[in-house]
Design an enzyme around this catalytic site. Sequence first.
Site, PDB file in Angstrom:
ATOM      1  N   HIS A   1      42.960  23.590 -28.884  1.00 53.99           N
ATOM      2  CA  HIS A   1      43.578  23.947 -30.118  1.00 53.99           C
ATOM      3  C   HIS A   1      44.838  24.464 -30.101  1.00 53.99           C
ATOM      4  O   HIS A   1      45.348  25.087 -31.096  1.00 53.99           O
ATOM      5  CB  HIS A   1      42.387  24.894 -30.855  1.00 53.99           C
ATOM      6  CG  HIS A   1      42.370  26.244 -30.332  1.00 53.99           C
ATOM      7  ND1 HIS A   1      41.431  26.429 -29.353  1.00 53.99           N
ATOM      8  CD2 HIS A   1      42.902  27.266 -30.316  1.00 53.99           C
ATOM      9  CE1 HIS A   1      41.586  27.849 -29.062  1.00 53.99           C
ATOM     10  NE2 HIS A   1      42.780  28.403 -29.774  1.00 53.99           N
TER      11      HIS A   1
ATOM     12  N   ASP B   1      37.104  21.244 -26.795  1.00 51.54           N
ATOM     13  CA  ASP B   1      38.373  22.087 -26.818  1.00 51.54           C
ATOM     14  C   ASP B   1      38.814  22.405 -25.538  1.00 51.54           C
ATOM     15  O   ASP B   1      38.962  23.745 -25.056  1.00 51.54           O
ATOM     16  CB  ASP B   1      38.156  23.689 -27.696  1.00 51.54           C
ATOM     17  CG  ASP B   1      39.320  24.321 -27.950  1.00 51.54           C
ATOM     18  OD1 ASP B   1      40.239  23.790 -27.931  1.00 51.54           O
ATOM     19  OD2 ASP B   1      39.212  25.505 -28.111  1.00 51.54           O
TER      20      ASP B   1
ATOM     21  N   SER C   1      43.421  32.440 -25.887  1.00 51.26           N
ATOM     22  CA  SER C   1      42.852  31.082 -26.024  1.00 51.26           C
ATOM     23  C   SER C   1      43.274  30.325 -24.774  1.00 51.26           C
ATOM     24  O   SER C   1      44.527  30.410 -24.339  1.00 51.26           O
ATOM     25  CB  SER C   1      43.307  30.604 -27.080  1.00 51.26           C
ATOM     26  OG  SER C   1      42.552  30.813 -28.313  1.00 51.26           O
ATOM     27  N   GLY C   2      42.531  29.582 -24.259  1.00 45.57           N
ATOM     28  CA  GLY C   2      43.159  28.727 -22.972  1.00 45.57           C
ATOM     29  C   GLY C   2      42.953  29.343 -21.747  1.00 45.57           C
ATOM     30  O   GLY C   2      43.030  28.744 -20.757  1.00 45.57           O
TER      31      GLY C   2
ATOM     32  N   GLY D   1      45.269  35.212 -28.548  1.00 45.35           N
ATOM     33  CA  GLY D   1      46.392  35.049 -27.638  1.00 45.35           C
ATOM     34  C   GLY D   1      45.852  35.075 -26.227  1.00 45.35           C
ATOM     35  O   GLY D   1      46.348  34.559 -25.328  1.00 45.35           O
TER      36      GLY D   1
END
Length: 753
Positions: A87, A139, A243-244, A241
């Site tokens: 995403h 995701d 994410s990932g 912030g």
Amino acid sequence: MSQHLLLPLVVFAIRPIPGDFKDSAFGPTQEQPEDLDCGRPEPSARIVGGSDAQPGTWPWQVSLQHGGGHICGGSLIAPSWVLSAAHCFVTNGTVEPAAEWSVLLGVHSQDGPLDGAHARTVAAILVPDNYSAVELGADLALLRLASPARLGPAVRPICLPRASHRFAHGTACWATGWGDVQEADPLPFPWVLQEVKLRLLGEAACQCLYSRPGPFNLTFQLLPGMLCAGYAEGRRDTCQGDSGGPLVCEEGGRWFQAGITSFGFGCGRRNRPGVFTAVAPYEAWIREQVMGSEPGPAFPTQPQEPQSGPREPREENCTIALPECGKAPRPGTWPWEAQVMVPGSRPCHGALVSESWVLAPASCFLDPTDPDDAPPGDLGAWRVLLPSHPRAERVARLVPHENASWDDASDLALLQLRAPVNLSAAPRPVCLPHPEHYFLPGSRCRLARWGRGERAPGPGALLEAELLSGWWCHCLYGHQGAEVPLPGDPPLALCPAYLEEEEAGRCWNDTRWSLLCREEGTWFLAGVAHLSSGCLRPRAFSPLHAHGPWISHVARGAYLEDQLAWDWGPEGEETETHTCPMHTEHGACGLRPEAAPVEVLWPWLAEVHVAGDRVCAGILVAPGWVLAATHCVLRPGSTTVPHIDVYLGRAGASPLPQGHQVTSAPPLLCRTGGGSWVLVGMAVRGSRELFAAVSPEEAWISQTVPEAHFLPPSGSPYWPPEGSDLCPPDLAGASGSPRAALFLLLLTPLIQG
């Protein structure tokens, strides 16, 4: 479930990053070793839970940059490959161009590079074919670097788990990133990498938590390939912030990446743990994408199987965390009540909002004659008294709201205590609402002291209140034609219908109040009233909703709590858009017979003269009975009927006796299609335009006055076209309207008229 209510942990984290990380600035790429070692950082101490990480602790953590700022996190899994979340890169179903992204490696503080830090451009971004939306799973994304990373003490890859790898439920793992430290609260300068310890939750336990109504009354169905980490009580989590970024667990001296930070319902909210993409199920997909890369990611054999135990049941009676704030032994006994003692001043009443912070009016401490609004300098002499607390607490810091000097709704200040109080003892914090909190009409509320006001006359039990709907409150104090905020939008005002019961001639103008509202046995500090609100009833309170982010930013650890009650009415009636009625020459309805002499303008209207000093409006409902508003006839707090004179047939035609005043509570009259006039409502206290419906009192009126005539069900009032002077339909049937408090007067032959 709507996408906008899920909070993908990527937005609001764009920040300019000083420095220019170009490949050429760090020299040529070094030759990579043939055998890739993974998951072994340099030995380093770390701080447990939501704190700055030590340099070199997480050497696989990378920052994904777009437009010169940090957007998402990622993890180095091989010299040429980074693992992150899909995403972060997919917009409207399309993967963004790889050339627009770069990767920073070996970075600890985003303020500037350390030895070994370097940047790489991105050659390709790969996402699974079945990825479509963050809440539907898959995701994850792979980024192929344009040139291999330079491995060293600050840059090392993380080990990946095989598809058969099992992480034991309850395992303590770590999430890292440069995301927000709280909702809408960015990581402050110098942007040091943060780490937080989270526990893995089993699928059944996590699903049990997400099956309970939470923010916006939403539940969520976990899908295969997702895992949860966090705590039922919340307060530790990843955020926008992050994410990932990786969720890593240590096994046998190596660190394995168990998950990829994906999304959450807010950040750190109770019973809403973070949702991660599980890495192990995607072993085959990752191997397929990186095929041919040398060296590729490492998938070491699991050093040992998790400790055997009973298989987690699919249907588990999980433990739901209850709020840790807002618990009072009984209404009126407030364990968060704080008195701020400033030498030379009366005590200022506030509320304990965390173990270290008290919220109070800024006007208690700012000098209005001081152009700089500078607070008193000697905080050392200030003391804070808390209920059942053995000693007075000292004040270390005063933080007024930035708008406190000119905005009454922002008349707030936070006082930091020199030492935190033990919340397991008598003092307890009050809960605060999130911006989207919706206090339901009819909520049971209480008034509590606020600021330097005096105590209320009369027993404390009379300070009970019932919240009116947003429609009534907003239209009483707002602008005509304005749209009423919907549930979930921060309200502009809160209006309680309460038994204020002031003494005659007083409206407590020297007293200020806070509004405490209860949901599921938990008390929230919902709003505060100001001196400028005067005597108008119902009094409007400034909601605290909009100030939650400021309070939590200053007072880290303040207890912002999700909505606990969700009965929004049948078929979503509370979510319908309402507008405030237009004003007319004669009030909201402007009702009058078209052809009637002035002296008999309203033949059923009566003047009710009470105790020789005020006049109420009454309605003749039968030859011997007049209906009036209770609050207009009876003295507050009194059950003794005063001397009353009723005048018929002269309403408005004769001047009032000297010293008399007209008290509000006019009737609302509407015309049926057949031309008959119907009493629809009586004005709420303090208003000439908002009315409490009379129809719910039909049984009581007809039992007391059998000869009273009621409109048959088929004879509903006639609602004229928009723009006329007659009643708009939403006035008579607005949801959440207060009940009419009515008083029936039996007339005697001594009346005049």
